[in-house]
Design a protein around this motif. Structure first.
Motif, PDB file in Angstrom:
ATOM      1  N   ALA A 251       0.830  -1.208   0.000  1.00  0.00           N
ATOM      2  CA  ALA A 251       0.000   0.000   0.000  1.00  0.00           C
ATOM      3  C   ALA A 251       0.865   1.259   0.000  1.00  0.00           C
ATOM      4  CB  ALA A 251      -0.938  -0.002   1.204  1.00  0.00           C
ATOM      5  N   ILE A 252       1.868   1.282   0.858  1.00  0.00           N
ATOM      6  CA  ILE A 252       2.771   2.431   0.899  1.00  0.00           C
ATOM      7  C   ILE A 252       3.601   2.491  -0.379  1.00  0.00           C
ATOM      8  CG2 ILE A 252       4.639   3.548   2.169  1.00  0.00           C
ATOM      9  CD1 ILE A 252       1.907   3.575   3.547  1.00  0.00           C
ATOM     10  N   ALA A 253       3.936   1.324  -0.925  1.00  0.00           N
ATOM     11  CA  ALA A 253       4.664   1.288  -2.202  1.00  0.00           C
ATOM     12  C   ALA A 253       3.859   1.972  -3.296  1.00  0.00           C
ATOM     13  CB  ALA A 253       4.970  -0.157  -2.594  1.00  0.00           C
ATOM     14  N   GLY A 254       2.537   1.805  -3.259  1.00  0.00           N
ATOM     15  CA  GLY A 254       1.684   2.459  -4.243  1.00  0.00           C
ATOM     16  C   GLY A 254       1.764   3.973  -4.147  1.00  0.00           C
ATOM     17  N   ILE A 255       1.811   4.487  -2.929  1.00  0.00           N
ATOM     18  CA  ILE A 255       1.918   5.939  -2.736  1.00  0.00           C
ATOM     19  C   ILE A 255       3.285   6.439  -3.183  1.00  0.00           C
ATOM     20  CG2 ILE A 255       1.977   7.768  -0.992  1.00  0.00           C
ATOM     21  CD1 ILE A 255      -0.105   6.143   0.577  1.00  0.00           C
ATOM     22  N   VAL A 256       4.336   5.726  -2.790  1.00  0.00           N
ATOM     23  CA  VAL A 256       5.695   6.122  -3.167  1.00  0.00           C
ATOM     24  C   VAL A 256       5.875   6.040  -4.683  1.00  0.00           C
ATOM     25  CG1 VAL A 256       8.137   5.511  -2.956  1.00  0.00           C
ATOM     26  CG2 VAL A 256       6.663   5.460  -0.942  1.00  0.00           C
ATOM     27  N   GLY A 257       5.309   4.997  -5.286  1.00  0.00           N
ATOM     28  CA  GLY A 257       5.421   4.836  -6.731  1.00  0.00           C
ATOM     29  C   GLY A 257       4.785   5.984  -7.495  1.00  0.00           C
ATOM     30  N   TRP A 258       3.639   6.445  -7.018  1.00  0.00           N
ATOM     31  CA  TRP A 258       2.984   7.561  -7.707  1.00  0.00           C
ATOM     32  C   TRP A 258       3.662   8.888  -7.410  1.00  0.00           C
ATOM     33  CZ3 TRP A 258      -0.067   7.967 -11.743  1.00  0.00           C
ATOM     34  CH2 TRP A 258      -0.706   6.802 -12.189  1.00  0.00           C
ATOM     35  N   LEU A 259       4.333   9.006  -6.271  1.00  0.00           N
ATOM     36  CA  LEU A 259       5.169  10.179  -6.029  1.00  0.00           C
ATOM     37  C   LEU A 259       6.290  10.226  -7.065  1.00  0.00           C
ATOM     38  CD1 LEU A 259       6.201  12.592  -4.353  1.00  0.00           C
ATOM     39  CD2 LEU A 259       7.402  10.947  -2.883  1.00  0.00           C
ATOM     40  N   ALA A 260       6.878   9.060  -7.331  1.00  0.00           N
ATOM     41  CA  ALA A 260       7.915   8.978  -8.359  1.00  0.00           C
ATOM     42  C   ALA A 260       7.344   9.301  -9.734  1.00  0.00           C
ATOM     43  CB  ALA A 260       8.536   7.579  -8.356  1.00  0.00           C
ATOM     44  N   MET A 261       6.152   8.785 -10.011  1.00  0.00           N
ATOM     45  CA  MET A 261       5.531   9.022 -11.312  1.00  0.00           C
ATOM     46  C   MET A 261       5.220  10.501 -11.516  1.00  0.00           C
ATOM     47  SD  MET A 261       4.450   7.845 -14.178  1.00  0.00           S
ATOM     48  CE  MET A 261       4.320   6.074 -13.998  1.00  0.00           C
ATOM     49  N   LEU A 262       4.681  11.156 -10.501  1.00  0.00           N
ATOM     50  CA  LEU A 262       4.362  12.580 -10.619  1.00  0.00           C
ATOM     51  C   LEU A 262       5.626  13.412 -10.805  1.00  0.00           C
ATOM     52  CD1 LEU A 262       1.545  13.020  -7.948  1.00  0.00           C
ATOM     53  CD2 LEU A 262       1.306  12.967 -10.431  1.00  0.00           C
ATOM     54  N   THR A 263       6.712  12.992 -10.174  1.00  0.00           N
ATOM     55  CA  THR A 263       7.980  13.711 -10.324  1.00  0.00           C
ATOM     56  C   THR A 263       8.437  13.692 -11.775  1.00  0.00           C
ATOM     57  OG1 THR A 263       8.625  13.120  -8.065  1.00  0.00           O
ATOM     58  CG2 THR A 263      10.379  13.827  -9.547  1.00  0.00           C
ATOM     59  N   ARG A 264       8.377  12.529 -12.401  1.00  0.00           N
ATOM     60  CA  ARG A 264       8.841  12.458 -13.791  1.00  0.00           C
ATOM     61  C   ARG A 264       7.854  13.088 -14.758  1.00  0.00           C
ATOM     62  NH1 ARG A 264      10.697   7.133 -15.813  1.00  0.00           N
ATOM     63  NH2 ARG A 264      11.910   7.297 -13.910  1.00  0.00           N
ATOM     64  N   GLN A 265       6.567  12.987 -14.475  1.00  0.00           N
ATOM     65  CA  GLN A 265       5.600  13.598 -15.388  1.00  0.00           C
ATOM     66  C   GLN A 265       5.624  15.122 -15.303  1.00  0.00           C
ATOM     67  OE1 GLN A 265       4.512  11.819 -17.713  1.00  0.00           O
ATOM     68  NE2 GLN A 265       5.292   9.979 -16.685  1.00  0.00           N
ATOM     69  N   THR A 266       6.017  15.659 -14.163  1.00  0.00           N
ATOM     70  CA  THR A 266       6.224  17.107 -14.060  1.00  0.00           C
ATOM     71  C   THR A 266       7.269  17.555 -15.073  1.00  0.00           C
ATOM     72  OG1 THR A 266       5.641  17.144 -11.712  1.00  0.00           O
ATOM     73  CG2 THR A 266       6.979  18.975 -12.537  1.00  0.00           C
ATOM     74  N   GLY A 267       8.323  16.760 -15.213  1.00  0.00           N
ATOM     75  CA  GLY A 267       9.353  17.080 -16.195  1.00  0.00           C
ATOM     76  C   GLY A 267       8.832  17.052 -17.614  1.00  0.00           C
ATOM     77  N   HIS A 268       8.006  16.069 -17.923  1.00  0.00           N
ATOM     78  CA  HIS A 268       7.476  15.944 -19.279  1.00  0.00           C
ATOM     79  C   HIS A 268       6.503  17.075 -19.617  1.00  0.00           C
ATOM     80  CE1 HIS A 268       9.223  12.252 -20.701  1.00  0.00           C
ATOM     81  NE2 HIS A 268       8.890  11.611 -19.604  1.00  0.00           N
TER      82      HIS A 268
END
Length: 213
Positions: free
Chosen positions: A48-65
C-alpha cells in the motif's frame, strides 16, 4: 536474444532522444528513478505504501514531461511534436492525461465509497484511508502498464509489448545510469542536453520509429 536486445536498445534510444532533451526533465527522472527503487523495495514489505511512493515517483517524472520538455518542432531530430506523440511506444501525453485523471479520481471515489463496493474493509481512521488509496493507486499503476502492453500486442506485436514492459520495469536502473550527470549540466546552465545531437547507440537505433497502427 540479439533481436530482443536490439529492440530494447531502440526503444530506450528513441525515448531518450525524442522525449528527454530537457536537463530539468532528466534531473527529475533521476530523482524519480531513485524514488522508484524505494517503491520496488517496499513492494515486498508494504504494498500500500509502495503504491503511494510509486505515484510520487511518477508525478515527479511527469512534471518534467509536461512542464519542462520542449513541445515544439524538434530540430535535433528534425521531426514535429505531433510525429513524436504518434510514434511513442509507451504513454504519450494524451494517454498520460487519461491515466492521471484515473489516478486523481481514486481518492475521491474512496471518499464517496469508503469500501469501494466491498473491495475494502471500512476504514477505521485516516491511515486506513491512506492505505486504501495506496493500494488502489498501485492497482491503477499495474493496470495501466498491463493495458498498454496488451494494446501493443494488438496494434504492433507480442515482442514489442513485452520489450516495452521490460523497459518500463527496468527504467529506474537505466535512468540512474543515463541521467546521473544531468544535475551537473543543469547547474552549468545547460537547459537542453546538447549531447543528444551526437548520440549514437548503434546503427539500428538511429532509424525512424514506425508509426503505430
Amino acid at each position: 536474444m540479439s533481436r530482443l536486445s536490439d529492440m530494447l536498445r531502440t526503444q530506450r534510444f528513441d525515448d531518450y532522444r525524442f522525449y528527454h532533451q530537457s536537463t530539468i526533465n532528466q534531473t527529475l527522472h533521476l530523482i524519480s528513478a531513485i524514488i522508484f527503487l524505494g517503491c520496488y523495495a517496499l513492494l515486498f514489505t508494504d504494498a500500500a505504501i509502495a503504491g503511494i511512493v510509486g505515484w510520487l515517483a511518477m508525478l515527479t517524472r511527469q512534471t518534467g514531461h509536461f512542464f519542462f520538455e520542449p513541445n515544439g518542432y524538434d530540430a535535433v531530430n528534425d521531426v514535429s511534436n505531433d510525429y513524436k506523440e504518434a510514434v511513442k511506444v509507451g504513454y504519450n501525453q494524451t494517454r498520460k492525461i487519461i491515466l492521471l485523471l484515473v489516478w486523481g479520481s481514486a481518492p475521491v471515489a474512496l471518499y464517496v465509497y469508503p469500501t469501494l463496493f466491498g473491495l475494502f474493509d471500512p476504514p477505521t481512521d485516516r491511515f486506513d484511508f491512506v492505505r486504501h488509496v495506496g493500494t488502489l493507486w498501485l492497482a491503477i499503476g499495474i493496470g495501466g502498464g498491463l493495458a498498454r502492453m496488451l494494446q501493443l500486442f494488438a496494434t504492433r506485436d507480442l515482442t514489442t509489448g513485452l520489450v516495452w514492459a521490460f523497459k518500463v520495469l527496468t527504467d529506474p536502473f537505466h535512468n540512474i545510469a543515463l541521467y546521473w550527470k544531468s544535475p551537473l549540466k543543469l547547474l552549468r546552465g545547460e537547459l537542453i542536453d546538447s549531447s543528444i545531437a551526437d548520440a549514437d547507440w548503434g546503427a539500428d537505433e538511429v532509424e525512424e520509429a514506425p508509426h503505430l497502427t
